[in-house]
Design an enzyme around this catalytic site. Structure first.
Site, PDB file in Angstrom:
ATOM      1  N   GLU A 126     -28.051  -6.956  64.041  1.00 40.89           N
ATOM      2  CA  GLU A 126     -29.369  -6.321  64.143  1.00 40.89           C
ATOM      3  C   GLU A 126     -29.918  -5.980  62.764  1.00 40.89           C
ATOM      4  OE1 GLU A 126     -31.694  -5.789  66.519  1.00 40.89           O
ATOM      5  OE2 GLU A 126     -30.441  -7.126  67.681  1.00 40.89           O
TER       6      GLU A 126
ATOM      7  N   HIS B  37     -37.836 -11.939  64.154  1.00 40.14           N
ATOM      8  CA  HIS B  37     -36.613 -11.213  64.488  1.00 40.14           C
ATOM      9  C   HIS B  37     -35.475 -12.181  64.860  1.00 40.14           C
ATOM     10  CE1 HIS B  37     -34.375  -7.702  66.214  1.00 40.14           C
ATOM     11  NE2 HIS B  37     -33.858  -8.640  66.986  1.00 40.14           N
ATOM     12  N   GLU B  38     -35.762 -13.060  65.794  1.00 38.57           N
ATOM     13  CA  GLU B  38     -34.709 -13.990  66.248  1.00 38.57           C
ATOM     14  C   GLU B  38     -34.332 -14.961  65.122  1.00 38.57           C
ATOM     15  OE1 GLU B  38     -33.224 -13.151  68.936  1.00 38.57           O
ATOM     16  OE2 GLU B  38     -34.776 -11.766  69.643  1.00 38.57           O
TER      17      GLU B  38
ATOM     18  N   HIS C 115     -31.667 -13.353  63.134  1.00 40.16           N
ATOM     19  CA  HIS C 115     -30.352 -13.548  63.762  1.00 40.16           C
ATOM     20  C   HIS C 115     -29.837 -14.964  63.481  1.00 40.16           C
ATOM     21  CE1 HIS C 115     -29.880  -9.876  66.067  1.00 40.16           C
ATOM     22  NE2 HIS C 115     -31.021 -10.025  66.699  1.00 40.16           N
TER      23      HIS C 115
HETATM   24 ZN    ZN Z   1     -31.944  -8.541  67.902  1.00 41.00          ZN
END
Ligand code: ZN
Length: 499
Positions: A294, A264-265, A268
């Site tokens: 997101e 997830h990170e 980003h």
């Molecule tokens: Zn996030």
């Protein structure tokens, strides 16, 4: 650079430098800084942030901005985008009387602590008067920016995602409720079908760290421009496109947790790393909005990271790393495990299917208290009713209910919907990408480069010079459409549970 802009540039550079230093100190506080340093480092941060504020918010800068606005047509495209962003920031800061701003800062400084204590004591009444004040300030502040018959809640929503207002969100969330709540009930009834007890065995943290690094690099996180560290809560921070830092948290008895936070990170981070060099270190040199950000992290975490194709080449490596625990767990079992859905009380622990319902509940409550006068003490009951209605569970306590998230104590209303929008945008991008390239084949080959390249070319490199709907429109000739998201969840869970 245009002649007009030259006057502004040194001011922007200074602001950027001070903010970069603050970001780095903040990162350090959350990762490596020793326990007793905070009070002293806070002093440094206070001085720097005061300096940043004063060098940016003053009559001289105001005059330059006014002049630029007057001669907007002579500016280059990126400069126009920067000006638009600065005017928006300025408007937000200027309209609030300094006296009230100070009062709110004081409230903000203690509100988090009061919330934490109330949560700890499982007592909403302890937090209620503070929440009431925070709501009061936020309504008042948004009111200063109100134009015509604009809704107060729409104003705060636009701080996080400018493309969507309550009218669109109502339609979006109603659609999700209509289609997904029945699916959740169906899936929930089959919760025992998937056994993922393997996930809670003991997993050596050192080995998790090694695998975390491996998987970050595998999805495209560039360790020459980034760092992976550990912190209480996973997050991403970026100094500029050549220094983007991510964190995760390792739990000995939860293998999945750190793996999916890392992916997830990293999503980003890849966004930030792929912003164009000519935009980075400018006011528009980062991801365009929270919703779009997101969408990228969720695209990597959920669309890519929870697919069978992605794990086909990767799972043997995970099995090899944790021989004892995973030797008898097949790829099919693992895929079912990482996609298992069970309605739960805590948003941050929710699975992909139920997650958006947590957001809808917060959205409906925020909309209500931002638009109407309400009795604060009625909020917990309303919260619990909504959990029962949408997820089929009732929180046994406020601690696991209305007091679980810190955001309301900080006045961050309008922030949660970005998470749901991110999931929906990710699904829409998924169907588009699938239609123009052999997406699944690439994942099976462990070749994510063409996917990253596409995202860079069509989204990442532009930083904040375009907004979410402009990106979607240019990519696929269509703005956000919730149908893709509903279709994505239905297809996915029909397959996982053999419905
Ligand atoms: Zn996030």
């Amino acid at each position: 650079m245009s002649k007009l802009f030259e006057e502004l540039q040194p001011i922007l550079d200074k602001d950027m430098a001070l903010n970069t230093a603050l970001t780095l100190l903040d990162w350090d506080n959350k990762t490596l800084a020793p326990e007793k340093s905070i009070e002293y480092t806070a002093k440094v941060m206070g001085i720097l942030s005061d300096e940043a504020f004063r060098s940016f918010v003053n009559p001289e800068v105001r005059a330059i901005l006014a002049k630029l606005e007057e001669h907007k047509e002579e500016l280059e495209d990126n400069e126009k985008a920067i000006l638009k962003k600065l005017l928006k920031d300025y408007e937000k800061m200027e309209k609030i009387p300094p006296e009230e701003n100070r009062e709110f800062s004081e409230l903000e400084a203690v509100a988090g602590g009061i919330w934490a204590k109330a949560k700890n004591n499982d007592n909403f009444a302890e937090f209620a008067p503070t929440l009431e004040k925070v709501i009061h300030f936020q309504k008042k502040f948004a009111g200063y920016r109100k134009k015509g018959d604009e809704k107060i809640y729409d104003i705060v929503l636009s701080d996080y995602e400018e493309c969507f207002n309550t009218e669109m969100l109502d339609a979006f969330f109603n659609k999700v409720k209509e289609e997904i709540v029945p699916l959740i009930k169906e899936v929930s009834a089959r919760r025992d079908q998937i056994d993922k007890s393997y996930n809670a065995l003991s997993y050596d943290v050192k080995k998790q760290e090694e695998f975390g690094k491996y998987i970050a690099e595998y999805v495209g996180f560039d360790f020459k421009k980034g760092v992976l560290a550990a912190s209480e809560h996973p997050f991403t921070t970026n100094l500029h496109n050549h220094d983007v830092r991510i964190t995760t948290h390792y739990y000995e008895n939860d293998l999945e947790s750190s793996i999916f936070s890392v992916i997830h990170e990293a999503g980003h981070a890849i966004y930030e790393m792929q912003v164009a060099d000519e935009l980075t270190q400018t006011p528009v040199g980062a991801g365009t909005s929270m919703g779009m950000h997101e969408s990228q992290s969720r695209f990597f975490e959920n669309v890519i990271g929870r697919s069978e194709e992605f794990w086909t080449p990767l799972y043997p490596k995970l099995q090899e790393t944790f021989k004892e625990q995973l030797a008898d767990i097949s790829l099919e079992q693992f895929i079912a495990g990482i996609n298992k859905s069970v309605p739960s009380l805590i948003r941050t622990e929710a699975d992909e299917l139920t997650y958006t319902l947590h957001i809808i509940i917060r959205y409906e409550m925020e909309k209500m208290f931002m638009e109407n006068e309400i009795d604060i003490m009625k909020l917990p009951e309303l919260w619990n009713q909504k959990y029962e209605e949408y997820l089929g569970i009732t929180p046994p306590s406020d601690k696991d209910g209305i007091l679980q998230d810190v955001h309301w104590s900080l006045g961050a209303f309008g922030y949660f919907p970005s998470y749901a929008l991110g999931s929906a945008v990710a699904a829409q991008i998924y169907y588009h990408i699938k239609s123009i390239m052999p997406f699944e084949e690439y994942l099976k080959e462990g070749n994510l480069a063409p996917i990253r390249e596409y995202l860079k070319e069509h989204i990442h490199r532009f930083g904040m010079t375009k907004n979410t709907n402009e990106f979607l429109m240019e990519m696929m000739g269509e703005e956000l459409n919730a149908d893709y998201y509903v279709r994505y969840l239905k297809e996915k869970y029909t397959k996982v549970y053999g419905l």
